[in-house]
Every structure is written in structure tokens, then in C-alpha cells.
Motif scaffolding. Sequence first.
Motif, PDB file in Angstrom:
ATOM      1  N   MET A   1       0.818  -1.171   0.000  1.00  0.00           N
ATOM      2  CA  MET A   1       0.000   0.000   0.000  1.00  0.00           C
ATOM      3  C   MET A   1       0.880   1.260   0.000  1.00  0.00           C
ATOM      4  SD  MET A   1      -3.030   0.541  -0.115  1.00  0.00           S
ATOM      5  CE  MET A   1      -4.530   0.862   0.521  1.00  0.00           C
ATOM      6  N   GLU A   2       1.971   1.174   0.694  1.00  0.00           N
ATOM      7  CA  GLU A   2       2.866   2.324   0.730  1.00  0.00           C
ATOM      8  C   GLU A   2       3.494   2.551  -0.637  1.00  0.00           C
ATOM      9  OE1 GLU A   2       5.778   2.349   3.786  1.00  0.00           O
ATOM     10  OE2 GLU A   2       4.346   1.725   5.286  1.00  0.00           O
ATOM     11  N   LEU A   3       3.729   1.475  -1.371  1.00  0.00           N
ATOM     12  CA  LEU A   3       4.325   1.594  -2.696  1.00  0.00           C
ATOM     13  C   LEU A   3       3.368   2.331  -3.646  1.00  0.00           C
ATOM     14  CD1 LEU A   3       6.691   0.849  -4.534  1.00  0.00           C
ATOM     15  CD2 LEU A   3       5.462  -1.245  -5.081  1.00  0.00           C
ATOM     16  N   ILE A   4       2.105   2.023  -3.578  1.00  0.00           N
ATOM     17  CA  ILE A   4       1.113   2.691  -4.431  1.00  0.00           C
ATOM     18  C   ILE A   4       1.016   4.170  -4.050  1.00  0.00           C
ATOM     19  CG2 ILE A   4      -1.320   2.780  -5.061  1.00  0.00           C
ATOM     20  CD1 ILE A   4      -1.409  -0.229  -4.695  1.00  0.00           C
ATOM     21  N   ALA A   5       1.052   4.478  -2.774  1.00  0.00           N
ATOM     22  CA  ALA A   5       0.988   5.870  -2.317  1.00  0.00           C
ATOM     23  C   ALA A   5       2.222   6.616  -2.775  1.00  0.00           C
ATOM     24  CB  ALA A   5       0.848   5.925  -0.811  1.00  0.00           C
ATOM     25  N   ASP A   6       3.387   5.983  -2.739  1.00  0.00           N
ATOM     26  CA  ASP A   6       4.611   6.650  -3.191  1.00  0.00           C
ATOM     27  C   ASP A   6       4.579   6.896  -4.696  1.00  0.00           C
ATOM     28  OD1 ASP A   6       5.657   6.773  -0.664  1.00  0.00           O
ATOM     29  OD2 ASP A   6       6.827   4.920  -0.844  1.00  0.00           O
ATOM     30  N   ILE A   7       4.062   5.917  -5.461  1.00  0.00           N
ATOM     31  CA  ILE A   7       3.956   6.084  -6.916  1.00  0.00           C
ATOM     32  C   ILE A   7       2.996   7.231  -7.246  1.00  0.00           C
ATOM     33  CG2 ILE A   7       3.143   4.985  -9.037  1.00  0.00           C
ATOM     34  CD1 ILE A   7       4.255   2.349  -7.965  1.00  0.00           C
TER      35      ILE A   7
END
Length: 114
Positions: A1-7
Amino acid sequence: MELIADIMLVAGALGAGFYCFVLSRRLSKFTDLEKGVGGAVAVLSAQVDDLTRTLTSAQDSAGESSRSLEELTERAEDAARRLELLVASMHDLPNTPNPEDETVEPIFRRRSRS
């Protein structure tokens, strides 16, 4: 989920950066002194200065014309007063017949032949 938010955060930052770049280019064209609104403002400012000088010159000329007209009006009123006095003084003169108005009839005499 953090990866999607960072993207999403990086994509938003890149989109904002691109938007700022496009806006910067448009703004530089908008304020260009030769072609854009800046040039139009510069030209209008110069025209306002020219019109101000022309208006000042016209006001000075109108003031001089007004003063000249006032002087001429005063002179005309003085002349009119003098003429009125002369006409009024003409009523005091006695009526004298004009010698040119009298017609002289020729006198014919016959001579005798003696």
C-alpha cells in the motif's frame, strides 16, 4: 500500500512540475516586451505620455486664444460705447439742409435783338 501511495505521490509531483513548466513558458510569452501584453503596455504608456503632452499644449493654446478673445471683446465693447456716444451726440446737432440735396433750376432769359 505504501508503494502505491509513493507512486501516486511521485506522479502528482511530476504532473505539478510539468504544469509549472508549461505555465512558466506561457507566462514568459505573456510578459514578453516585444510581442506580448508587456509590449502592448509599453506602447500604451508611450501613447499616454504623447497624449498628455499634446493635451497640455492644446490647453495652453486654448488659454492664449481665450485671453486674446477677451481682449478683442473688451476693445469691441469700448468701440461700441464710443459709437453709441457719437450717435447720441448727433441728435444734439441742428438740422441743416444739405446743399447737394437742393436742386438749382436754371434760369432762362431772353434777350432782345436790338
